[in-house]
Design a protein around this motif. Structure first.
Motif, mmCIF file in Angstrom:
data_model
loop_
_atom_site.group_PDB
_atom_site.id
_atom_site.type_symbol
_atom_site.label_atom_id
_atom_site.label_comp_id
_atom_site.label_asym_id
_atom_site.label_seq_id
_atom_site.Cartn_x
_atom_site.Cartn_y
_atom_site.Cartn_z
ATOM 1 N N GLN A 56 0.811 -1.211 0.000
ATOM 2 C CA GLN A 56 0.000 0.000 0.000
ATOM 3 C C GLN A 56 0.852 1.272 0.000
ATOM 4 O O GLN A 56 0.322 2.363 0.085
ATOM 5 C CB GLN A 56 -0.912 0.003 1.237
ATOM 6 N N SER A 57 2.162 1.083 -0.081
ATOM 7 C CA SER A 57 3.024 2.271 -0.066
ATOM 8 C C SER A 57 4.333 1.975 -0.773
ATOM 9 O O SER A 57 4.771 0.833 -0.874
ATOM 10 C CB SER A 57 3.316 2.694 1.379
ATOM 11 N N GLU A 58 4.937 2.970 -1.280
ATOM 12 C CA GLU A 58 6.293 3.026 -1.850
ATOM 13 C C GLU A 58 6.488 2.201 -3.108
ATOM 14 O O GLU A 58 6.775 2.743 -4.163
ATOM 15 C CB GLU A 58 7.344 2.638 -0.811
ATOM 16 N N VAL A 59 6.355 0.861 -3.057
ATOM 17 C CA VAL A 59 6.653 0.043 -4.225
ATOM 18 C C VAL A 59 5.494 -0.896 -4.548
ATOM 19 O O VAL A 59 4.973 -1.578 -3.667
ATOM 20 C CB VAL A 59 7.929 -0.801 -4.009
ATOM 21 N N HIS A 60 5.083 -0.898 -5.822
ATOM 22 C CA HIS A 60 4.067 -1.818 -6.312
ATOM 23 C C HIS A 60 4.656 -2.576 -7.499
ATOM 24 O O HIS A 60 5.389 -2.021 -8.307
ATOM 25 C CB HIS A 60 2.805 -1.068 -6.777
ATOM 26 N N LEU A 61 4.288 -3.840 -7.600
ATOM 27 C CA LEU A 61 4.697 -4.665 -8.732
ATOM 28 C C LEU A 61 3.463 -5.164 -9.468
ATOM 29 O O LEU A 61 2.453 -5.505 -8.861
ATOM 30 C CB LEU A 61 5.506 -5.881 -8.271
ATOM 31 N N ARG A 62 3.582 -5.212 -10.783
ATOM 32 C CA ARG A 62 2.526 -5.799 -11.601
ATOM 33 C C ARG A 62 3.189 -6.571 -12.726
ATOM 34 O O ARG A 62 3.947 -6.011 -13.518
ATOM 35 C CB ARG A 62 1.597 -4.716 -12.177
ATOM 36 N N ALA A 63 2.915 -7.879 -12.785
ATOM 37 C CA ALA A 63 3.515 -8.723 -13.812
ATOM 38 C C ALA A 63 2.989 -8.325 -15.182
ATOM 39 O O ALA A 63 1.779 -8.099 -15.363
ATOM 40 C CB ALA A 63 3.217 -10.189 -13.533
ATOM 41 N N ALA A 64 3.881 -8.265 -16.147
ATOM 42 C CA ALA A 64 3.502 -7.811 -17.489
ATOM 43 C C ALA A 64 2.494 -8.743 -18.145
ATOM 44 O O ALA A 64 1.653 -8.302 -18.929
ATOM 45 C CB ALA A 64 4.745 -7.678 -18.361
ATOM 46 N N HIS A 65 2.559 -10.031 -17.843
ATOM 47 C CA HIS A 65 1.679 -11.006 -18.478
ATOM 48 C C HIS A 65 0.754 -11.663 -17.460
ATOM 49 O O HIS A 65 0.397 -12.830 -17.588
ATOM 50 C CB HIS A 65 2.515 -12.069 -19.197
ATOM 51 N N GLY A 66 0.383 -10.903 -16.439
ATOM 52 C CA GLY A 66 -0.412 -11.447 -15.353
ATOM 53 C C GLY A 66 -1.915 -11.322 -15.544
ATOM 54 O O GLY A 66 -2.397 -10.654 -16.460
ATOM 55 N N VAL A 67 -2.634 -12.006 -14.657
ATOM 56 C CA VAL A 67 -4.096 -11.932 -14.604
ATOM 57 C C VAL A 67 -4.489 -11.513 -13.191
ATOM 58 O O VAL A 67 -3.713 -11.646 -12.240
ATOM 59 C CB VAL A 67 -4.751 -13.277 -14.975
ATOM 60 N N THR A 68 -5.710 -11.032 -13.038
ATOM 61 C CA THR A 68 -6.130 -10.452 -11.771
ATOM 62 C C THR A 68 -6.304 -11.493 -10.670
ATOM 63 O O THR A 68 -6.626 -12.660 -10.924
ATOM 64 C CB THR A 68 -7.446 -9.676 -11.945
ATOM 65 N N MET A 69 -6.093 -11.047 -9.436
ATOM 66 C CA MET A 69 -6.420 -11.842 -8.254
ATOM 67 C C MET A 69 -7.719 -11.364 -7.622
ATOM 68 O O MET A 69 -8.196 -11.955 -6.659
ATOM 69 C CB MET A 69 -5.303 -11.726 -7.208
ATOM 70 N N ASP A 70 -8.279 -10.300 -8.145
ATOM 71 C CA ASP A 70 -9.501 -9.699 -7.590
ATOM 72 C C ASP A 70 -10.702 -10.497 -8.086
ATOM 73 O O ASP A 70 -11.419 -10.078 -9.004
ATOM 74 C CB ASP A 70 -9.586 -8.233 -8.016
ATOM 75 N N ILE A 71 -10.953 -11.636 -7.442
ATOM 76 C CA ILE A 71 -12.002 -12.551 -7.881
ATOM 77 C C ILE A 71 -13.235 -12.446 -6.994
ATOM 78 O O ILE A 71 -14.358 -12.446 -7.474
ATOM 79 C CB ILE A 71 -11.475 -14.000 -7.887
ATOM 80 N N MET A 72 -13.029 -12.337 -5.690
ATOM 81 C CA MET A 72 -14.125 -12.226 -4.731
ATOM 82 C C MET A 72 -14.095 -10.848 -4.071
ATOM 83 O O MET A 72 -13.026 -10.274 -3.875
ATOM 84 C CB MET A 72 -14.006 -13.317 -3.665
#
Length: 247
Positions: A177-193
């Motif tokens: 929630q602060s300073e550094v965030h990562l997002r995989a270039a070829h990823g899919v969401t974990m926001d399912i529920m």
């Protein structure tokens, strides 16, 4: 549901392990963790007590564990990539994890170390070898002034929906929630529920021990996961402040 620390028991690609160009970073009894540089420049011949940097940015490294009583027999290994992200928001090529990441950082010149899944070749010595790898990684982080370490855990399905509760918990409660965030270039969401459908304490208690341990020592997860259809896995990426590993 099975999730594990991406430790793979298998046969080494080669039976013999030449340690002539390696640097010892940690020992435990007769076991040694040695560092080998995979980039084109020769391995620097420096003592283990050296306090300065070992390499330039973007280097590829191999950490190996062997037994001094049988030095040609490889017990465990992992690959590492050292990268210096010069800008506050740049892409990070995580060669050792097989993907690239979009990095959102509130600071400049953060040094990242990405670590591949551990490979162990001797079941009887796997636990000690893994512990020694972590000691050596801690030492490497100290020598290189690493800011963040990135590793991964895997769920044994290529369908994220099969682990909807666990992944949604990680998404809503365990992302940075602060300073550094990562997002995989070829990823899919974990926001399912939805967040309100999750009971954090119950879900945390049901997570695999290694994942619970990582979260307890300060690991945060990337914004998404990568589906590996070849190995039938869904990989979650973990971001550690290096001081948590060193300390």
């Amino acid at each position: 549901m099975v999730a594990y620390a991406r430790t793979v028991l298998e046969q080494p690609d080669h039976q013999n392990c030449d340690t002539s160009d390696t640097l010892v970073l940690a020992t435990f009894g007769s076991l040694e963790a040695r560092l080998r540089r995979l980039s084109h420049d020769p391995m620097p011949k420096v003592p283990a007590s050296t306090k300065g940097h070992i390499s330039d940015d973007g280097d590829q490294w191999l950490m190996i564990v062997n037994d001094i009583e049988d030095p040609q027999n490889l017990l465990a290994s992992c690959c590492m990539t050292l990268t210096n992200v010069l800008g506050a928001n740049q892409n990070l090529e995580a060669t050792s994890l097989g993907d690239s990441f979009e990095v959102e950082s509130g600071r400049n010149a953060s040094v990242f170390l990405t670590i591949s899944p551990f490979k162990c070749f001797d079941k009887a010595k796997a636990h000690r070898a893994q512990g020694l790898l972590w000691q050596a990684i801690s030492r490497f982080c100290l020598l290189q002034n690493v800011d963040y370490v990135i590793g991964s855990l895997a769920f044994n399905s290529r369908y994220p929906a099969a682990h909807a509760l666990e992944l949604s918990y990680l998404y809503h409660f365990c992302r940075s929630q602060s300073e550094v965030h990562l997002r995989a270039a070829h990823g899919v969401t974990m926001d399912i529920m939805p967040e309100e459908a999750i009971k954090p304490d119950e879900v945390f208690s049901s997570l695999p021990p290694m994942l619970r341990y990582c979260l307890r020592v300060g690991a945060k997860v990337a914004d998404n996961v990568v589906v590996d259809r070849a190995s039938n896995e869904t990989r979650v990426f973990l971001l550690f402040p290096a001081k948590k590993i060193i300390g």
